[in-house]
Design an enzyme around this catalytic site. Structure first.
Site, PDB file in Angstrom:
ATOM      1  N   ARG A  73       0.831  -1.214   0.000  1.00 32.23           N
ATOM      2  CA  ARG A  73       0.000   0.000   0.000  1.00 32.23           C
ATOM      3  C   ARG A  73       0.860   1.257   0.000  1.00 32.23           C
ATOM      4  O   ARG A  73       0.470   2.270  -0.582  1.00 32.23           O
ATOM      5  CB  ARG A  73      -0.950  -0.007   1.190  1.00 32.23           C
ATOM      6  CG  ARG A  73      -2.050  -1.032   0.987  1.00 32.23           C
ATOM      7  CD  ARG A  73      -3.230  -0.751   1.881  1.00 32.23           C
ATOM      8  NE  ARG A  73      -4.357  -1.533   1.447  1.00 32.23           N
ATOM      9  CZ  ARG A  73      -5.162  -2.212   2.259  1.00 32.23           C
ATOM     10  NH1 ARG A  73      -4.959  -2.193   3.565  1.00 32.23           N
ATOM     11  NH2 ARG A  73      -6.172  -2.902   1.788  1.00 32.23           N
ATOM     12  N   LYS A 115     -20.227 -15.573  -0.217  1.00 31.00           N
ATOM     13  CA  LYS A 115     -21.631 -15.247   0.059  1.00 31.00           C
ATOM     14  C   LYS A 115     -22.340 -14.506  -1.057  1.00 31.00           C
ATOM     15  O   LYS A 115     -21.792 -13.542  -1.614  1.00 31.00           O
ATOM     16  CB  LYS A 115     -21.684 -14.356   1.295  1.00 31.00           C
ATOM     17  CG  LYS A 115     -21.239 -15.029   2.561  1.00 31.00           C
ATOM     18  CD  LYS A 115     -21.348 -14.020   3.670  1.00 31.00           C
ATOM     19  CE  LYS A 115     -20.968 -14.582   5.018  1.00 31.00           C
ATOM     20  NZ  LYS A 115     -20.883 -13.491   5.991  1.00 31.00           N
ATOM     21  N   GLY A 165      -9.292  -7.661  -2.769  1.00 33.25           N
ATOM     22  CA  GLY A 165      -9.458  -8.724  -1.785  1.00 33.25           C
ATOM     23  C   GLY A 165      -8.970 -10.065  -2.284  1.00 33.25           C
ATOM     24  O   GLY A 165      -7.856 -10.179  -2.796  1.00 33.25           O
TER      25      GLY A 165
HETATM   26  P1  AMP Z   1     -15.201 -13.459  -0.793  1.00 37.02           P
HETATM   27  O1  AMP Z   1     -14.409 -12.712   0.259  1.00 37.02           O
HETATM   28  O2  AMP Z   1     -16.672 -13.370  -0.628  1.00 37.02           O
HETATM   29  O3  AMP Z   1     -14.716 -13.151  -2.185  1.00 37.02           O
HETATM   30  O4  AMP Z   1     -14.908 -14.982  -0.514  1.00 37.02           O
HETATM   31  C1  AMP Z   1     -13.639 -15.542  -0.644  1.00 37.02           C
HETATM   32  C2  AMP Z   1     -13.601 -16.799   0.141  1.00 37.02           C
HETATM   33  O5  AMP Z   1     -14.606 -17.664  -0.310  1.00 37.02           O
HETATM   34  C3  AMP Z   1     -12.289 -17.534   0.001  1.00 37.02           C
HETATM   35  O6  AMP Z   1     -11.624 -17.567   1.226  1.00 37.02           O
HETATM   36  C4  AMP Z   1     -12.709 -18.929  -0.445  1.00 37.02           C
HETATM   37  O7  AMP Z   1     -12.020 -19.949   0.230  1.00 37.02           O
HETATM   38  C5  AMP Z   1     -14.167 -18.978  -0.077  1.00 37.02           C
HETATM   39  N1  AMP Z   1     -14.891 -19.959  -0.892  1.00 37.02           N
HETATM   40  C6  AMP Z   1     -14.987 -20.009  -2.214  1.00 37.02           C
HETATM   41  N2  AMP Z   1     -15.675 -21.087  -2.601  1.00 37.02           N
HETATM   42  C7  AMP Z   1     -16.008 -21.768  -1.491  1.00 37.02           C
HETATM   43  C8  AMP Z   1     -16.705 -22.976  -1.246  1.00 37.02           C
HETATM   44  N3  AMP Z   1     -17.193 -23.699  -2.239  1.00 37.02           N
HETATM   45  N4  AMP Z   1     -16.893 -23.352   0.056  1.00 37.02           N
HETATM   46  C9  AMP Z   1     -16.399 -22.612   1.060  1.00 37.02           C
HETATM   47  N5  AMP Z   1     -15.721 -21.464   0.887  1.00 37.02           N
HETATM   48  C10 AMP Z   1     -15.521 -21.047  -0.384  1.00 37.02           C
END
Ligand code: AMP
Length: 395
Positions: free
Chosen positions: A37, A202, A352
């Protein structure tokens, strides 16, 4: 939304107050573990000091209580690191709007830099306080916002300070200018086909992004755990996969709204435990057996998505296709990342986890833009305008 940038200003002999994002990760001993950063802010910093500007840098770090100095969140180590990167002395003020800040700012010569202590040691920063902002703005001839990660917030340094600048110049830094160019301008007038790939944990985090992008994209491809909430909405079986029961109705609405534009996985790579050495099998989407959980898109889905990405002219990617931190469930994410890297498209990677994934897979230098903001980049992909940017000077 073309905004004046720091390059449009002559900073010679002027005090430039620049909001940067120096919210770097540190270990328990306070050592900076990743200085990216700070390095990302260098182009704007160098642009000011190389032209004889007197630079005042302000940032937040972590989440202090707002009741004064907490040593754990001091920016002093950041000032030292910046000095090493610039190979020059960088002053550090032990307060933000107090006597030390004032005297160090007054002592600046042309081309000098001072870093103020953590903005969030003052309650006025999170409260957007006008009195707090007035002190900071009162010292400055020019205001510059180069803190993209905070652009979706209305903290004092982002909104009240530029407001308090009155008619004095208020511009964006190079980092913010680039983020707006890709996350807003390119997306508003995309070259087609325009494909968005959305994954991650999510649906609830990305509903508004899906909604907005369904209105602009030619295809929206879904992966990650959020695919299982969509699967439930179509009557599928998801075993013990990560789902959001309370978002199933919403997922059904998005499916109806998206029609053929919205693509869901056709197969799922699942495991009987959340670990690399679990038992594994690939099943048709919506047929995850009891006791098993979906941990990645299956190979057929990955190939299908990669094939579509081949011909894309604009790509936005936010969220991994599976648990990419845990091989072999990184395969879907890898295939998609490689397809993006191989394509001729203007490729925009959300911040992220997608930024971490593209970096970890070694494709970082083969995409067009990797956003530095997590929440801010999602908010911009939702189509939101940021007050912190809107109020800056137009070109
Ligand atoms: P986000 O911050 O919403 O982009 O989510 C990223 C996280 O989602 C990562 O740490 C992934 O390990 C998790 N993730 C992606 N696919 C899956 C899955 N099928 N089951 C559990 N976690 C998941």
């Amino acid at each position: 939304m073309a905004k004046k940038t720091i390059a449009d200003i002559d900073p010679q002999g002027k005090i430039v107050l620049m909001r940067v994002d120096f919210n770097v990760p540190q270990d328990d001993a306070g050592k900076i573990t990743d200085d990216r950063r700070i390095r990302m802010a260098l182009p704007s910093i160098e642009s000011v000091i190389s032209r004889g500007g007197r630079l005042v840098l302000m940032s937040h770090l972590g989440r202090p209580k707002g009741t004064g100095v907490e040593p754990k969140f001091t920016l002093s180590a950041v000032a030292t690191r910046l000095g090493e990167l610039l190979q020059k002395t960088v002053a550090f003020a032990a307060d933000t709007v107090g006597e030390d800040a004032e005297s160090k700012i007054k002592a600046l010569g042309d081309g000098d830099v001072v870093v103020l202590e953590n903005l969030r040691f003052n309650a006025g920063e999170k409260a957007g306080d006008a009195e707090f902002a007035k002190i900071l703005a009162g010292w400055a001839d020019v205001y510059c916002n180069d803190a993209f990660g905070t652009c979706h917030r209305a903290d004092a340094s982002m909104v009240a300070v530029p407001q308090a600048m009155g008619d004095k110049p208020k511009v964006v830094g190079h980092l913010v200018a680039k983020e707006i160019q890709y996350l807003s301008d390119t997306i508003a007038k995309p070259q087609r086909p325009f494909i968005a790939i959305l994954g991650g944990a999510k649906v609830s985090d990305k509903i508004n992004v899906i909604n907005n992008l369904l209105g602009i994209c030619d295809h929206v491809l879904i992966g990650g755990a959020m695919a299982y909430t969509f699967s439930l909405a179509t009557g599928g079986k998801v075993g013990k996969s990560l789902v959001e029961e309370d978002r199933v109705a919403l997922a059904a609405e998005l499916i109806a709204q998206g029609g053929e534009k919205l693509l869901l996985p056709v197969d799922t790579h699942c495991g009987d435990d959340f670990s690399s050495d679990c038992r594994k099998q690939v099943v048709q989407a919506g047929e995850v057996p009891d006791g098993w959980e979906g941990l990645d898109i299956g190979p057929e889905t990955a190939q299908k998505y990669a094939q579509l990405l081949k011909n894309a002219k604009t790509v936005v990617w936010n969220g991994p296709m599976g648990v990419f931190e845990m091989p072999p469930f990184d395969e879907g994410t890898k295939t998609v990342a490689k397809a993006i890297a191989d394509s001729d498209a203007t490729s925009i990677i959300g911040g992220g986890d997608s930024a971490a994934a593209i970096d970890q897979l070694g494709f970082a230098d083969r995409v067009t833009h990797i956003s530095t903001g997590g929440g801010a980049s999602l908010s911009m992909l939702e189509g939101n305008k940021f007050q912190a940017v809107e109020l800056l000077d137009d070109l």
